[in-house]
Design a protein around this motif. Structure first.
Motif, short mmCIF file in Angstrom:
data_model
loop_
_atom_site.label_atom_id
_atom_site.label_comp_id
_atom_site.label_asym_id
_atom_site.label_seq_id
_atom_site.Cartn_x
_atom_site.Cartn_y
_atom_site.Cartn_z
N SER A 58 -27.55 20.91 -40.98
CA SER A 58 -28.27 21.58 -39.90
C SER A 58 -27.56 21.31 -38.58
N GLY A 59 -27.83 22.14 -37.62
CA GLY A 59 -27.22 22.00 -36.30
C GLY A 59 -27.49 23.25 -35.48
N ARG A 60 -26.62 23.48 -34.53
CA ARG A 60 -26.66 24.68 -33.70
C ARG A 60 -25.29 25.33 -33.75
N VAL A 61 -25.23 26.58 -33.38
CA VAL A 61 -23.93 27.24 -33.26
C VAL A 61 -23.74 27.69 -31.82
N ARG A 62 -22.46 27.76 -31.45
CA ARG A 62 -22.09 28.23 -30.12
C ARG A 62 -20.97 29.26 -30.30
N ARG A 63 -21.20 30.46 -29.81
CA ARG A 63 -20.23 31.55 -29.92
C ARG A 63 -19.04 31.29 -29.00
N THR A 64 -17.87 31.67 -29.47
CA THR A 64 -16.67 31.56 -28.64
C THR A 64 -15.92 32.88 -28.65
N ASP A 65 -15.32 33.24 -27.53
CA ASP A 65 -14.50 34.44 -27.43
C ASP A 65 -13.01 34.11 -27.38
N ASP A 66 -12.65 32.88 -27.70
CA ASP A 66 -11.27 32.42 -27.62
C ASP A 66 -10.40 33.18 -28.63
N ILE A 67 -9.55 34.06 -28.14
CA ILE A 67 -8.71 34.89 -29.01
C ILE A 67 -7.75 34.05 -29.84
N LYS A 68 -7.21 32.98 -29.28
CA LYS A 68 -6.30 32.10 -30.03
C LYS A 68 -7.02 31.43 -31.19
N LEU A 69 -8.26 31.05 -30.97
CA LEU A 69 -9.08 30.46 -32.03
C LEU A 69 -9.34 31.48 -33.13
N LYS A 70 -9.65 32.70 -32.75
CA LYS A 70 -9.87 33.76 -33.73
C LYS A 70 -8.60 34.01 -34.55
N GLU A 71 -7.45 34.02 -33.89
CA GLU A 71 -6.17 34.22 -34.59
C GLU A 71 -5.92 33.09 -35.58
N LYS A 72 -6.18 31.87 -35.16
CA LYS A 72 -5.98 30.71 -36.03
C LYS A 72 -6.90 30.78 -37.24
N TYR A 73 -8.15 31.15 -37.01
CA TYR A 73 -9.10 31.27 -38.11
C TYR A 73 -8.61 32.29 -39.13
N LEU A 74 -8.16 33.42 -38.65
CA LEU A 74 -7.67 34.45 -39.56
C LEU A 74 -6.40 34.02 -40.29
N GLU A 75 -5.59 33.17 -39.67
CA GLU A 75 -4.42 32.60 -40.37
C GLU A 75 -4.89 31.73 -41.53
N LEU A 76 -5.95 30.93 -41.28
CA LEU A 76 -6.47 30.03 -42.31
C LEU A 76 -7.20 30.77 -43.42
N ARG A 77 -7.74 31.94 -43.10
CA ARG A 77 -8.50 32.75 -44.06
C ARG A 77 -7.91 34.16 -44.12
N PRO A 78 -6.73 34.31 -44.72
CA PRO A 78 -6.05 35.60 -44.71
C PRO A 78 -6.85 36.72 -45.38
N THR A 79 -7.74 36.41 -46.31
CA THR A 79 -8.53 37.47 -46.93
C THR A 79 -9.42 38.18 -45.92
N LEU A 80 -9.81 37.47 -44.86
CA LEU A 80 -10.64 38.08 -43.82
C LEU A 80 -9.87 39.11 -43.00
N GLN A 81 -8.53 39.04 -43.04
CA GLN A 81 -7.71 39.99 -42.29
C GLN A 81 -7.85 41.41 -42.82
N LYS A 82 -8.41 41.56 -44.02
CA LYS A 82 -8.63 42.88 -44.58
C LYS A 82 -9.80 43.59 -43.89
N ILE A 83 -10.69 42.81 -43.27
CA ILE A 83 -11.86 43.42 -42.62
C ILE A 83 -11.95 43.14 -41.13
N TYR A 84 -11.23 42.13 -40.65
CA TYR A 84 -11.32 41.78 -39.22
C TYR A 84 -9.93 41.62 -38.60
#
Length: 130
Positions: A74-100
């Motif tokens: 459990s916890g809370r979430v905080r949204r981020t608009d950091d484009i570099k973070l989004k790019e890194k996430y997609l590098e770590l999860r390449p299957t998501l690059q098919k939809i995002y």
């Protein structure tokens, strides 16, 4: 990798609980990553879960291990608009690059803030530290 993230990933698919007003909603998630020591979840901003997390950032999720034990976080979430973070996430999860794409205006990243995790096995409960 942090012990908490390792424990979450061990479950594979986990189920995220949110609220829409006084109505609970649960759905499966599978993508969770650690970047710079922080844990992140992702979704698209066209989904109800996105609107629910924006309206009420409290979150809880659970997953089941092959041996029948389970994890609850459990916890809370905080949204981020950091484009570099989004790019890194997609590098770590390449299957998501098919939809995002990092800059598609739909892909959203949420940091898991102050998470508290427990593993349950029968009557045993173990708190997961970091």
């Amino acid at each position: 990798m942090s012990k908490l993230l390792d424990s979450i990933k061990k479950a594979g698919v986990f189920f995220v609980a949110t609220a829409d007003g006084d109505e609970p909603h649960v759905r499966p998630f599978g993508a969770v990553e650690e970047i710079d020591g922080k844990i992140y979840l992702v979704t698209g901003n066209k989904k109800a879960v996105f609107r629910q997390l924006i309206a009420n950032p409290k979150i809880e999720f659970a997953g089941i291990y092959e041996d029948g034990s389970w994890i609850r976080v459990s916890g809370r979430v905080r949204r981020t608009d950091d484009i570099k973070l989004k790019e890194k996430y997609l590098e770590l999860r390449p299957t998501l690059q098919k939809i995002y794409k990092a800059d598609d205006g739909i892909f959203e990243v949420f940091e898991l803030v102050e998470p508290v995790g427990y593993i349950y096995s029968g009557t045993n409960v173990t708190k997961i530290e970091g």
